[in-house]
Design a protein around this motif. Sequence first.
Motif, PDB file in Angstrom:
ATOM      1  N   ARG A 697      60.657  64.112 -15.847  1.00  0.00           N
ATOM      2  CA  ARG A 697      61.460  64.632 -16.262  1.00  0.00           C
ATOM      3  C   ARG A 697      62.736  64.605 -16.654  1.00  0.00           C
ATOM      4  N   GLY A 698      62.168  65.910 -16.293  1.00  0.00           N
ATOM      5  CA  GLY A 698      63.346  67.018 -16.393  1.00  0.00           C
ATOM      6  C   GLY A 698      62.822  68.212 -17.870  1.00  0.00           C
ATOM      7  N   HIS A 699      61.864  68.265 -18.364  1.00  0.00           N
ATOM      8  CA  HIS A 699      60.996  68.213 -19.524  1.00  0.00           C
ATOM      9  C   HIS A 699      60.994  69.520 -19.438  1.00  0.00           C
ATOM     10  N   SER A 864      66.452  54.326 -15.138  1.00  0.00           N
ATOM     11  CA  SER A 864      65.514  53.282 -14.923  1.00  0.00           C
ATOM     12  C   SER A 864      64.031  54.341 -14.844  1.00  0.00           C
ATOM     13  N   CYS A 865      64.342  55.176 -14.423  1.00  0.00           N
ATOM     14  CA  CYS A 865      62.576  56.093 -14.299  1.00  0.00           C
ATOM     15  C   CYS A 865      63.058  56.936 -15.472  1.00  0.00           C
ATOM     16  N   GLY A 866      63.332  56.321 -16.571  1.00  0.00           N
ATOM     17  CA  GLY A 866      63.365  57.989 -17.516  1.00  0.00           C
ATOM     18  C   GLY A 866      63.295  59.434 -17.125  1.00  0.00           C
ATOM     19  N   ALA A 867      64.513  59.786 -16.324  1.00  0.00           N
ATOM     20  CA  ALA A 867      64.238  60.986 -15.672  1.00  0.00           C
ATOM     21  C   ALA A 867      65.572  61.732 -16.084  1.00  0.00           C
ATOM     22  N   ASP A 868      65.550  63.011 -17.220  1.00  0.00           N
ATOM     23  CA  ASP A 868      66.282  62.766 -17.540  1.00  0.00           C
ATOM     24  C   ASP A 868      67.915  64.080 -17.379  1.00  0.00           C
ATOM     25  N   GLY A 869      66.451  65.060 -16.411  1.00  0.00           N
ATOM     26  CA  GLY A 869      67.203  65.695 -16.132  1.00  0.00           C
ATOM     27  C   GLY A 869      68.376  65.711 -14.751  1.00  0.00           C
ATOM     28  N   LEU A 870      67.485  64.321 -13.884  1.00  0.00           N
ATOM     29  CA  LEU A 870      67.972  64.154 -12.971  1.00  0.00           C
ATOM     30  C   LEU A 870      69.492  63.189 -13.286  1.00  0.00           C
TER      31      LEU A 870
END
Length: 883
Positions: A697-699, A864-870
């Motif tokens: 997620r980039g967290h 859609s994945c919730g991948a904030d960093g990406l």
Amino acid sequence: MTQGRPGGAAWTPLWERDAEIATATKAVERLCADAASAGGLLVFSGEAGIGKTALLAEVRRIAEDHGATVWTARGGEAVTSVPFNVVRQLLQPVLIAISDEETREYLGDWYDIAGPALGIVQPGGRQVDPQGVCDGLVETVARLAQLKWPLVLVVDDAHWADQETLQWLVAFARRLDELPVLVVIAHRPGDTTVQSLRQLASAGASARSFSTLRALTPDAAAGLTRATLGEHADEPFCREVWAVTGGNPYESVELLAKVQDAELEPVESSADALRALNRSAKGHGLVARLEELGTDATRFAWAVAILGTATPLDMAAGLAAMPRETAERCTERLCAARILLRDADTLEFVHPQIASTIYRSIPAATRTALHGVAAEVLTREGRSAAAASRHLLEVHPEDDPNMVEQLRRAAAEHLAVGAPEAARRCLERALREPPLPEIHARVLYELGCATLLTSPVTTIGHLRDALSMRGLDQELRVDAVCRLSQALVHNDQLGEGLRAIDEEAERLAQGPLKLRLQAVRYMWEGIHAGEKDSPGRSRRLAALAGPLTGRDNSERALLILRAFDAMTRGENAELVVELCDRALVNGRLAPGLGWTDTEWSFELRLMLGGSYAFADRLDRAESLFTEAVCVYETAGWSGGHLALAHAFLGYVHRRRGRLVDAERSLRESLRLADRVGEGLPMHWEAASMLIDTLLARGHTEEAGAVADRYGFAPPSASTIYVPDAMSVRGRLLLARGRTREGLDVLEATGKALTARGQYNTVLAPWAYDLARALAHDDPERAGRLVSDARTQAERFGTDTAIGEALRCAAALESGPRSIELLRKAVTYLEASPCAYEHAVARVEYGIATGSAPELERGLTLARSCGADGLTDRALDHLSPARR
């Protein structure tokens, strides 16, 4: 302040309790203000006789005056061994008063879980999860609170509550900030077990208010004396009342009642008589006063003391072997003497101190005999073996086979309602009887099974003893060995567990029982990271499982183990899926291999789902783990089994690219695991999955916080984790900027996994992270790592494995070669079920080609994945207007 007492004496003293009453009043008013108001917990602590019961009675009056529903219960020294005793007192009356249909409607799925513990539903025939029962009781009260708002629960003498009730109280106290329920408890600071004190302290940590009641001051004692005897009581007399009783409210009230009975003038000249009067209220003085009431009254008081709290008059009469008329006369005398209180046909002692004194005054031999008769009385009245068991525990061993059978039935009933500690006590007592030689081993086996979830060390001893005796048929012996090995493995004694299996297997001819032992052995070896001959074991397992068709559960177990081993080694994924499919019956778990079946350890089902997940059959893995969560929740299994089911379901979400759903499931897994204990392998399992998800997620900071919270650093338990925990740890260290540490971890991980022959690059992607980290300083080594990993990925053959290998290879190239590798990676990953990996490849391809459409597609996937960093990375490379 005092309340009235029959006979004119002051009763329920509330002198110098204004602060406590004000706190309780405020809490009641807050509760009653609005149905959405949160309740809370009030705790009053103090020595015996300090006025706790009187204060609780005043709290009840306040609550009822405000229109609240009040349910009360009381612990008892004689009934601490009765599971769910106090919580039943609280809830049974209201549940019995409404229809069964209404109860089912209110409780929903919790009806069959909490109902047996509450005594309103017949228990089933199998052991249930104690944590699930506790959760069911919490939810039962939560739902009843919506029906009965505003609701106040009052528990007196909580130091004598049973352990099952205290476990519920601790769990319920943590929910009170969100529930419209006020719980008020009173307990003594000592006078109980260490375990009970620990539970009360844990519950008290959630309290809105914790008050320690103090003795009366001389002024308050004087006020109480004059309120009781009249204003003419002089100062020296009042001062002596305080000195004699030490300001203890209960003793003060009893002493003043005796002054009234003796028609003693409350003046200085009478003060010398107070000490003698006070002695008659407790200890030997109380016993002497009881004996003065006559033999029948004494025997009747003994019967009530044996039977415990809320004793039915007829039952006490039966135990005392006297007709109803005689029991009535005895009751009148004991009530007049302020020893008993009567509510309809239910009897209680005026004060717990009186109950304890009278119980302890019964001659030891007589007391033991009365407990035996009490068990017979309960049995004649149709009560269960579990209800009679607390009395049977007090009877001296007499080599009685019937006693052994009663205790075994009681143990089974306790297990069926979620009280394994009560079952343990019954079976340990049965062993002291002792059992007949032909069933002695069976009792030890039952005791070992009863303690398996709560004390592996205890289980080991009992099962070893059982196996050393005659009396277990061959099938039961094999089951005992399997359970023994499980306890040994969970106690970090893998070698001894394997030896126990080998010794039993040598005694057996080839057949289903021997196959079961072999399967269990391979299972424990398969999840143990410290195995020395992993390649050799894999060859032997492949040879054994190769010809099997899955005709019985032993064969199915071996097929699952072979599939898991093949998956970890990175053998062809089609073979893995084919082995998994052969282990199912019409696409489902076979009878006896279900999630709540106990013949086979549930790790076996986790291996099956994990094998499907890493072979790109995420649909089947999701179906299995969704079923696991549903089955465990429906059955009320809310401990480690449910925690791991949520973890593996969460990781399936992670593999599918549903990162937000994955994080939610994995945090729930850790919440459940935290309730089971601390520092368990399941914590590392779920933490590893959650850290992997948060990194996706980039967290990174959140991932680091989880690692710090759960000690996600060596040393760990010697267990194989899914995904590989050290690969995840290495990636986390790199993400946190701790490059040298990260490289060291990844190097060590690669060396260990290679030695074990475990080459699955999706399960353990250490080579990719290590290659990227080495690309600048050691490009030649990085290239070799990726080349080897690509070979292994192509051998495994899934779209995910090949796509990820191509993506990493592209990171080591530049120009057209890099773009071509990324194009191929996108093609493979688009065909895979892993949306996050596809999103990463798509974004990287868009960046490499400078293609806005590709970046847009990657951005949509990332969101859609919730991948904030990406998502942020994609936006950074789009046009300023698009950003």
